[in-house]
Motif scaffolding. Structure first.
Motif, short mmCIF file in Angstrom:
data_model
loop_
_atom_site.label_atom_id
_atom_site.label_comp_id
_atom_site.label_asym_id
_atom_site.label_seq_id
_atom_site.Cartn_x
_atom_site.Cartn_y
_atom_site.Cartn_z
N GLY A 73 0.80 -1.22 0.00
CA GLY A 73 0.00 0.00 0.00
C GLY A 73 0.84 1.27 0.00
N ILE A 74 1.91 1.24 -0.78
CA ILE A 74 2.83 2.39 -0.84
C ILE A 74 2.92 2.89 -2.27
CG2 ILE A 74 4.18 1.64 1.17
CD1 ILE A 74 6.31 0.63 -0.92
N SER A 75 3.71 3.91 -2.48
CA SER A 75 4.01 4.42 -3.82
C SER A 75 5.38 3.88 -4.23
CB SER A 75 4.05 5.94 -3.79
OG SER A 75 4.77 6.44 -4.90
N ILE A 76 5.57 3.68 -5.51
CA ILE A 76 6.86 3.20 -5.99
C ILE A 76 7.98 4.19 -5.66
CG2 ILE A 76 7.01 4.13 -8.34
CD1 ILE A 76 7.50 1.05 -9.12
N THR A 77 7.62 5.48 -5.54
CA THR A 77 8.63 6.48 -5.21
C THR A 77 9.11 6.33 -3.76
OG1 THR A 77 6.91 8.10 -4.67
CG2 THR A 77 7.83 8.17 -6.90
N ASP A 78 8.33 5.62 -2.92
CA ASP A 78 8.77 5.36 -1.54
C ASP A 78 9.98 4.44 -1.50
OD1 ASP A 78 6.72 6.92 -0.46
OD2 ASP A 78 5.33 5.22 -0.39
N LEU A 79 10.24 3.74 -2.59
CA LEU A 79 11.36 2.80 -2.64
C LEU A 79 12.63 3.43 -3.22
CD1 LEU A 79 9.48 -0.36 -3.96
CD2 LEU A 79 10.04 0.21 -1.60
N LEU A 80 12.54 4.70 -3.60
CA LEU A 80 13.67 5.39 -4.21
C LEU A 80 14.14 6.52 -3.31
CD1 LEU A 80 12.24 5.64 -7.83
CD2 LEU A 80 13.86 3.95 -6.97
N PRO A 81 15.41 6.91 -3.43
CA PRO A 81 15.89 8.05 -2.62
C PRO A 81 15.02 9.27 -2.86
CG PRO A 81 17.71 6.98 -3.77
CD PRO A 81 16.45 6.36 -4.29
N ALA A 82 14.67 9.98 -1.79
CA ALA A 82 13.72 11.09 -1.88
C ALA A 82 14.42 12.39 -2.26
CB ALA A 82 13.00 11.27 -0.55
N PRO A 83 13.87 13.09 -3.26
CA PRO A 83 14.39 14.43 -3.57
C PRO A 83 13.74 15.45 -2.64
CG PRO A 83 12.62 13.91 -5.07
CD PRO A 83 12.77 12.71 -4.14
N GLY A 84 14.26 16.65 -2.62
CA GLY A 84 13.64 17.69 -1.81
C GLY A 84 12.34 18.14 -2.45
N GLY A 85 11.30 18.39 -1.65
CA GLY A 85 10.02 18.86 -2.17
C GLY A 85 10.13 20.30 -2.66
N ARG A 86 9.43 20.63 -3.73
CA ARG A 86 9.49 21.99 -4.26
C ARG A 86 8.28 22.24 -5.14
NH1 ARG A 86 14.51 19.37 -6.58
NH2 ARG A 86 13.68 18.22 -8.32
N ASP A 87 8.01 23.52 -5.36
CA ASP A 87 6.91 23.91 -6.22
C ASP A 87 7.34 25.15 -6.98
OD1 ASP A 87 4.36 23.70 -7.30
OD2 ASP A 87 3.55 25.16 -5.88
#
Length: 199
Positions: A73-87
């Protein structure tokens, strides 16, 4: 004393993608107090293979990885190194996160930093003659646009469509669909956008 100092200054070798994904899957399973057998029974993926993946000793196909993502029940991006959030969500070419499956001859480049939006844009590259190991099917809609090569698109029981550079297709993604590189000599590159993100 000198040996301790030497150990402290030695560079730590970064994890490969395969090792990082395996470590994340192992941590997920441990946090939920599940055995390899528990996960194997629910996903149809053998416990011995899951062990190899968790220990970074085996590649995993995109289809099997999607099964595990769905199960946890996760996102595939949860398995990859996280980038910084931005908008706005600007993803530079050298920051693009990817999932590479040598067994399938497939690489998926994630063109946004996360899956918490309305769409999931991806760039897919398939080696000559390669195809996804399993059909995809998920809620929502999917759009594909071929950049280079020849895509053989199979959607449900309909006759396959061969798409070339500049060709596009739009379909309900809850119908089983499969991507194949129709060429045995040339690589295939296409943009794929899922709405909502399936993973």
């Amino acid at each position: 004393m000198s040996s301790i100092a030497q150990t402290q200054t030695e560079p730590v070798e970064p994890m490969s993608q395969q090792e990082f994904v395996g470590a994340q899957l192992r941590a997920l399973r441990a946090a939920r107090r599940l055995s390899l057998g528990d996960v194997a029974r629910e996903t149809g993926i053998s416990a011995s293979f899951l062990s190899l993946v968790e220990n970074g000793r085996s590649d995993i196909t995109i289809g099997r990885l999607t099964r595990l993502v769905d199960y946890y029940g996760i996102s595939i991006t949860d398995l990859l190194p996280a980038p910084g959030g931005r908008d706005p969500d600007v993803v530079r070419a050298d920051e693009t996160r990817q999932l590479h499956s040598p067994e399938e001859g497939t690489t998926i480049f994630l063109l946004s930093s996360g899956t918490d939006r309305t769409m999931l844009p991806m760039l897919l590259e398939l080696s000559p003659g390669a195809s996804l190991a399993e059909s995809g099917h998920h809620a929502g809609e999917e759009f594909v646009h071929v950049l280079e090569g020849r895509l053989l698109l199979e959607v449900d029981a309909a006759p396959p469509h061969e798409l070339g550079p500049g060709d596009s297709a739009y379909y309900a993604s809850d119908r089983p669909h499969m991507f194949r590189n129709a060429s045995a000599d040339e690589p295939l590159r296409l943009i794929c956008i899922d709405s909502p993100p399936p993973i």
